[in-house]
Structure formats: structure tokens, C-alpha cells
Scaffold this motif. Structure first.
Motif, PDB file in Angstrom:
ATOM      1  N   CYS A  41       5.724   2.873   0.684  1.00  0.00           N
ATOM      2  CA  CYS A  41       4.633   3.168  -0.252  1.00  0.00           C
ATOM      3  C   CYS A  41       4.075   1.880  -0.846  1.00  0.00           C
ATOM      4  O   CYS A  41       2.859   1.728  -1.004  1.00  0.00           O
ATOM      5  CB  CYS A  41       5.122   4.091  -1.361  1.00  0.00           C
ATOM      6  SG  CYS A  41       5.416   5.794  -0.834  1.00  0.00           S
ATOM      7  N   SER A  42       4.954   0.949  -1.168  1.00  0.00           N
ATOM      8  CA  SER A  42       4.520  -0.326  -1.740  1.00  0.00           C
ATOM      9  C   SER A  42       3.642  -1.092  -0.758  1.00  0.00           C
ATOM     10  O   SER A  42       2.607  -1.652  -1.136  1.00  0.00           O
ATOM     11  CB  SER A  42       5.741  -1.171  -2.120  1.00  0.00           C
ATOM     12  OG  SER A  42       5.345  -2.431  -2.610  1.00  0.00           O
ATOM     13  N   GLN A  43       4.027  -1.089   0.512  1.00  0.00           N
ATOM     14  CA  GLN A  43       3.265  -1.808   1.529  1.00  0.00           C
ATOM     15  C   GLN A  43       1.873  -1.216   1.713  1.00  0.00           C
ATOM     16  O   GLN A  43       0.925  -1.935   2.009  1.00  0.00           O
ATOM     17  CB  GLN A  43       4.033  -1.800   2.851  1.00  0.00           C
ATOM     18  CG  GLN A  43       5.294  -2.655   2.839  1.00  0.00           C
ATOM     19  CD  GLN A  43       6.076  -2.555   4.135  1.00  0.00           C
ATOM     20  OE1 GLN A  43       5.814  -1.698   4.978  1.00  0.00           O
ATOM     21  NE2 GLN A  43       7.051  -3.440   4.297  1.00  0.00           N
ATOM     22  N   ARG A  44       1.766   0.106   1.532  1.00  0.00           N
ATOM     23  CA  ARG A  44       0.473   0.769   1.723  1.00  0.00           C
ATOM     24  C   ARG A  44      -0.236   1.049   0.400  1.00  0.00           C
ATOM     25  O   ARG A  44      -1.238   1.750   0.363  1.00  0.00           O
ATOM     26  CB  ARG A  44       0.662   2.072   2.507  1.00  0.00           C
ATOM     27  CG  ARG A  44       1.151   1.850   3.937  1.00  0.00           C
ATOM     28  CD  ARG A  44       1.202   3.158   4.714  1.00  0.00           C
ATOM     29  NE  ARG A  44      -0.092   3.822   4.774  1.00  0.00           N
ATOM     30  CZ  ARG A  44      -1.054   3.512   5.635  1.00  0.00           C
ATOM     31  NH1 ARG A  44      -0.867   2.529   6.497  1.00  0.00           N
ATOM     32  NH2 ARG A  44      -2.196   4.167   5.633  1.00  0.00           N
ATOM     33  N   GLN A  45       0.328   0.517  -0.693  1.00  0.00           N
ATOM     34  CA  GLN A  45      -0.258   0.677  -2.027  1.00  0.00           C
ATOM     35  C   GLN A  45      -0.459   2.151  -2.374  1.00  0.00           C
ATOM     36  O   GLN A  45      -1.518   2.578  -2.826  1.00  0.00           O
ATOM     37  CB  GLN A  45      -1.581  -0.094  -2.126  1.00  0.00           C
ATOM     38  CG  GLN A  45      -1.418  -1.601  -1.942  1.00  0.00           C
ATOM     39  CD  GLN A  45      -2.725  -2.360  -2.103  1.00  0.00           C
ATOM     40  OE1 GLN A  45      -3.796  -1.839  -1.809  1.00  0.00           O
ATOM     41  NE2 GLN A  45      -2.635  -3.593  -2.578  1.00  0.00           N
TER      42      GLN A  45
END
Length: 230
Positions: A41-45
Motif C-alpha cells: 500500500c505504501s509503494q502505491r500510495q
């Protein structure tokens, strides 16, 4: 443990309905299944709390057939790859090893187990070839139908007929194994490996039934329906 601290693949493995949630957020739960949900989720914001909220709303009591029917073809393919193709590749050789051990050590008293090992070996070889054709030819073709501008130049009717025929052939081999083992009946004097191998075979058959059902009755009709008339 929070969902964010689990891998995406393990979440889908625990509850197949999570596949629909991850598809909604475009989170890869097949090839990217080893990533922690929080990391992905962090990588894809993406707000991980929103994803977790959707996951918590899932219930095991939901109608499985309805859930599969509502999946788009790409999500259903990913589920099949994760839950069924992976299982066959991972556990098929282990089951075969157990069966060959039983056939070697107990074939004298239980000669039918020699035939069971041979039939399962043939089944596994056929399935490995079958899955390779699906993964390299049919599944990419079906996925392409979901892409903008897809057209009827994607021919899937013939490959689907071949896959369905091979499903039937696998079914015949499974039925032979069930007959040979008298519905997976465990002899009283069976050793631990003997008992385990029969339980593994019964689970393998059950998984194959769902596997074939998902493809023959849901995925393939869905894909054919997406075909644009020439």
C-alpha cells in the motif's frame, strides 16, 4: 496481527474473497503475494486503513459461488493460479513421493497401491503440461480481453475446448484412483505414510473438483461472453 503486517498472498490464502478487495485497489496478490500489505500500500500510495476496513467486512458466510461469479476474469485467474496451480506444483510431487514409498513397501499386501502410484504419476505429468499451456497461452489471451480496445482477433474457443477435454481426462484418472482405493478407505494395518497418502489423495481430488469447476463453469463462459463479434 494486523492485516498490514501480513503478506498479501497469505491473506488471500486465508480468505479467497480478499482477492476482490485487492483487485479493487490494484494490489498484486499473485506475483506480488510475498509483499506485506502495508508495504504494498505504501509503494502505491494507498491508504492501508481503507484496505483493512474492506477486508474486515469480508465474512466466511458469504456465498462462495456468488463471490466467484462476481470476480472479473483477471481476478479469477489470479485466484486459480494462487490456490490451485501453486498447490499442484507444490504438493503434487510430495504426494507422489508418498505413494511410491507405499507402493514399494506395501505393494505386496496392497497391490492396488502400485497402480494408484502409477495413475497419480501420469495425472501429475498431464496436469503440469496442462497448467503450462493455460499459463502461457490461454490465460494471457483471456486477460487481454479485459484490456481497452480488445477485439475478436483473440481466439480462445479452440484452446478452451482443449482444456475442457484435458479436464475430462484428469477426471477419469481421479475416478480410477477413487475406485482403486475404495473411496480412499484406509486399511486397519496401514502405516502412517499409507494413511497420509490416502488423505492427501482425497484432498487433491476435492481441490481438483473446485479447480475444474472454476474454469469450466465460471472462467471459460465469462471469457467467451467477453468476445466481441467479428
Amino acid at each position: 496481527m494486523k492485516y498490514a503486517e501480513k503478506t498479501i498472498g497469505s491473506i488471500v490464502a486465508e480468505n479467497y474473497q480478499a482477492a476482490a478487495v485487492f483487485d479493487k485497489y490494484r494490489l498484486d496478490f499473485c506475483c506480488g503475494g510475498k509483499k506485506l500489505l502495508g508495504e504494498a500500500c505504501s509503494q502505491r500510495q494507498i491508504n492501508v486503513e481503507e484496505v483493512e476496513a474492506d477486508l474486515r467486512q469480508l465474512t466466511q458466510s458469504a456465498d462462495p459461488a456468488k463471490a466467484f461469479q462476481q470476480m472479473d476474469s483477471g481476478t479469477l485467474i489470479s485466484y486459480i493460479l494462487l490456490q490451485h496451480h501453486f498447490y499442484i506444483r507444490q504438493y503434487g510431487p510430495i504426494i507422489l513421493q508418498h505413494l511410491e514409498k507405499v507402493a514399494h513397501k506395501h505393494g505386496g499386501n496392497f497391490p492396488y497401491m502400485i497402480r494408484v502410484a502409477a495413475v497419480f504419476s501420469a495425472l501429475l505429468e498431464e496436469l503440469l503440461q496442462h497448467m503450462r499451456k493455460e499459463e502461457e497461452v490461454l490465460f494471457p489471451a483471456i486477460r487481454s480481453l479485459d484490456l481497452p480496445g480488445s477485439n475478436s482477433n483473440v481466439h480462445i474457443q479452440a484452446p478452451i475446448r482443449v482444456m475442457e477435454q484435458e479436464h475430462d481426462e484428469a477426471g477419469f484418472l481421479l475416478e480410477e484412483i477413487r475406485t482403486l482405493t475404495n473411496n480412499y478407505t484406509i486399511p486397519e494395518q496401514a502405516c502412517t505414510t499409507f494413511r497420509i497418502s490416502l488423505m492427501e489423495l482425497e484432498e487433491f481430488e476435492a481441490r481438483m473438483h473446485e479447480h475444474v469447476h472454476l474454469e469450466n463453469n465460471i472462467l471459460f463462459p465469462k471469457a467467451l461472453h467477453m468476445m466481441i463479434p467479428a
